[in-house]
Design a protein around this motif. Structure first.
Motif, PDB file in Angstrom:
ATOM      1  N   ALA A   1       0.902  -1.227  -0.036  1.00  0.00           N
ATOM      2  CA  ALA A   1      -0.010   0.076  -0.160  1.00  0.00           C
ATOM      3  C   ALA A   1       0.776   1.267   0.047  1.00  0.00           C
ATOM      4  N   VAL A   2       2.043   1.295   0.591  1.00  0.00           N
ATOM      5  CA  VAL A   2       2.767   2.258   0.812  1.00  0.00           C
ATOM      6  C   VAL A   2       3.687   2.446  -0.386  1.00  0.00           C
ATOM      7  N   ARG A   3       4.103   1.716  -1.011  1.00  0.00           N
ATOM      8  CA  ARG A   3       4.969   2.073  -2.166  1.00  0.00           C
ATOM      9  C   ARG A   3       4.280   2.711  -3.333  1.00  0.00           C
ATOM     10  N   PRO A   4       3.195   2.512  -3.661  1.00  0.00           N
ATOM     11  CA  PRO A   4       2.404   3.592  -4.770  1.00  0.00           C
ATOM     12  C   PRO A   4       2.784   5.045  -4.377  1.00  0.00           C
ATOM     13  N   TRP A   5       2.524   5.245  -3.095  1.00  0.00           N
ATOM     14  CA  TRP A   5       2.706   6.647  -2.391  1.00  0.00           C
ATOM     15  C   TRP A   5       3.818   7.014  -2.811  1.00  0.00           C
ATOM     16  N   LEU A   6       4.951   6.353  -2.396  1.00  0.00           N
ATOM     17  CA  LEU A   6       6.439   6.636  -2.170  1.00  0.00           C
ATOM     18  C   LEU A   6       6.708   6.990  -3.771  1.00  0.00           C
ATOM     19  N   THR A   7       6.309   6.332  -4.680  1.00  0.00           N
ATOM     20  CA  THR A   7       6.537   6.498  -6.162  1.00  0.00           C
ATOM     21  C   THR A   7       5.985   7.946  -6.553  1.00  0.00           C
ATOM     22  N   ARG A   8       4.594   8.128  -6.119  1.00  0.00           N
ATOM     23  CA  ARG A   8       4.079   9.461  -6.388  1.00  0.00           C
ATOM     24  C   ARG A   8       4.530  10.643  -5.837  1.00  0.00           C
ATOM     25  N   TRP A   9       5.046  10.274  -4.553  1.00  0.00           N
ATOM     26  CA  TRP A   9       5.809  11.514  -4.128  1.00  0.00           C
ATOM     27  C   TRP A   9       7.141  11.737  -4.434  1.00  0.00           C
ATOM     28  N   GLY A  10       7.688  10.770  -5.253  1.00  0.00           N
ATOM     29  CA  GLY A  10       9.158  11.054  -5.615  1.00  0.00           C
ATOM     30  C   GLY A  10      10.209  10.876  -4.574  1.00  0.00           C
ATOM     31  N   VAL A  11       9.812   9.793  -3.436  1.00  0.00           N
ATOM     32  CA  VAL A  11      10.847   9.478  -2.288  1.00  0.00           C
ATOM     33  C   VAL A  11      11.845   8.792  -2.804  1.00  0.00           C
ATOM     34  N   VAL A  12      12.804   9.052  -3.366  1.00  0.00           N
ATOM     35  CA  VAL A  12      13.891   8.323  -4.075  1.00  0.00           C
ATOM     36  C   VAL A  12      15.370   8.580  -3.538  1.00  0.00           C
ATOM     37  N   ASP A  13      16.080   7.643  -3.469  1.00  0.00           N
ATOM     38  CA  ASP A  13      17.403   7.608  -2.990  1.00  0.00           C
ATOM     39  C   ASP A  13      18.367   7.666  -4.358  1.00  0.00           C
TER      40      ASP A  13
END
Length: 361
Positions: free
Chosen positions: A44-56
């Motif tokens: 559930a969390v992964r799509p939101w991280l992708t949408r928010w651009g939380v990338v290392d």
């Protein structure tokens, strides 16, 4: 033997059989629940991280070579907080509920700060100030609840700030934080079992379950990272649990050894960097666990070695706590030996294999 200020009994008030019975009774409602939540919530969390651009984005000091989603520690934090809150609501913690509430609040505060850093970025000064505030408020509440001398307050503040940052510094390869959370959580749960402290048992089991449940997402190629929210909740949860347990009278031999490898690796690396005139808080690859990967170990192998050393030091310390005279002294020497071997192992392996960061393929 060194005990906390509120000690009212010896090194253990219950037998090993009684402690194990408590752990097995509480595990399905804490360890298992946290594990399942932590394994499932990333979907559930992964799509939101992708949408928010939380990338290392990797740099020359990174242990990975491609952009990776970070911030998955949000799922771990939610799993841990939900499980520990459920333990309180369901009555699994019948006594010392005020201690459990303080520990839960410190866990939540650490997770919130880490998420803010992952999502927007916060200056070092603000991060340190909020970490100190979490430690100050939490330790003050514990001092009042337990009715102990106020001089323990600065100790709790320093411990909170220190271990949040240590956990963050040590979160540099796949699997290391998940295994550390699992090992420390189980060891603290055992400490709670033998000292008849259900709040500590539940805190340890929830911590272990939440971080072990994240491992399938992070081991191997490491498709996602914990991010600061994960390392902050790891360090903050361990610090809060350890402070609460120590101030409640648990012997330090139960609480410090599980942290000793992390403490030694960070301290030695920090001292060496300062001596070389480097900016100590800048990203780097000079920790012993990182140099182990430079000489040929995989991320998983290095993380397992760190965890094995942690467990070994803890088991030896527990033996020393129960031994007397010569046995206790030998246990202390053995602990020192394990720590020293761990710290020099990268050098030893480099000499044996002829590999280093510059020559490893």
């Amino acid at each position: 033997m060194v005990s906390g200020p509120a000690l009212v009994h010896g090194p253990a008030s219950r037998t090993d059989g009684e402690a194990l019975s408590t752990l097995l009774h509480l595990a399905p409602w804490t360890l298992l629940l946290a594990f399942v939540l932590s394994a499932v919530l990333p979907f559930a969390v992964r799509p939101w991280l992708t949408r928010w651009g939380v990338v290392d984005i990797p740099t020359e000091r990174s242990s990975h070579s491609r952009p990776v989603l970070r911030g998955m520690g949000l799922a771990v934090a939610l799993s841990l907080l939900a499980t520990y809150a459920a333990a309180l609501l369901l009555g699994l913690i019948p006594v010392d509920r005020s201690i459990a509430l303080v520990v839960l609040a410190m866990m939540a505060g650490s997770a919130g700060l880490g998420w803010a850093e992952d999502y927007r970025g916060i200056s070092i000064g603000v991060r340190l100030a909020v970490q100190a505030l979490i430690g100050a408020l939490g330790t003050a509440a514990l001092v009042v609840a337990l009715g102990i001398p106020a001089w323990w307050w600065p100790v709790g503040v320093a411990a909170t700030v220190a271990y949040i940052n240590i956990a963050n510094f040590m979160d540099g390869i796949n699997g290391i934080s998940g295994l550390h959370g699992g090992a420390v959580g189980l060891l603290y749960a055992w400490a709670g079992g033998v000292n008849d402290m259900p709040w500590l048992v539940c805190a340890g089991l929830a911590l272990a379950g939440a971080f072990l449940g994240f491992l399938p997402w992070n081991l191997g190629h490491g498709t996602v990272f914990l991010g600061d929210v994960g390392s902050y909740v790891l360090g903050g949860s361990i610090a809060a649990t350890a402070i609460g347990a120590f101030l409640s009278g648990v012997y330090v031999e139960y609480l410090l050894p599980p942290l000793l490898i992390y403490l030694a690796d960070t301290a030695v690396t920090l001292v060496l960097r300062i001596r070389r005139g480097e900016v100590w808080y800048k990203p780097h690859r000079q920790h012993a666990y990182q140099r182990l990967t430079d000489v040929g170990l995989s991320h998983v192998q290095s993380a397992l070695l760190v965890t094995a050393a942690t467990v070994l030091v803890s088991v030896i310390s527990l033996y020393g706590l129960r031994a007397n005279g010569t046995g206790s002294a030998l246990a202390g020497l053995a602990v020192v030996l394990v720590v020293v071997v761990y710290l020099i192992l990268p050098v030893l392996l480099a000499r044996l294999t002829g590999r280093s960061r510059g020559t490893a393929s």
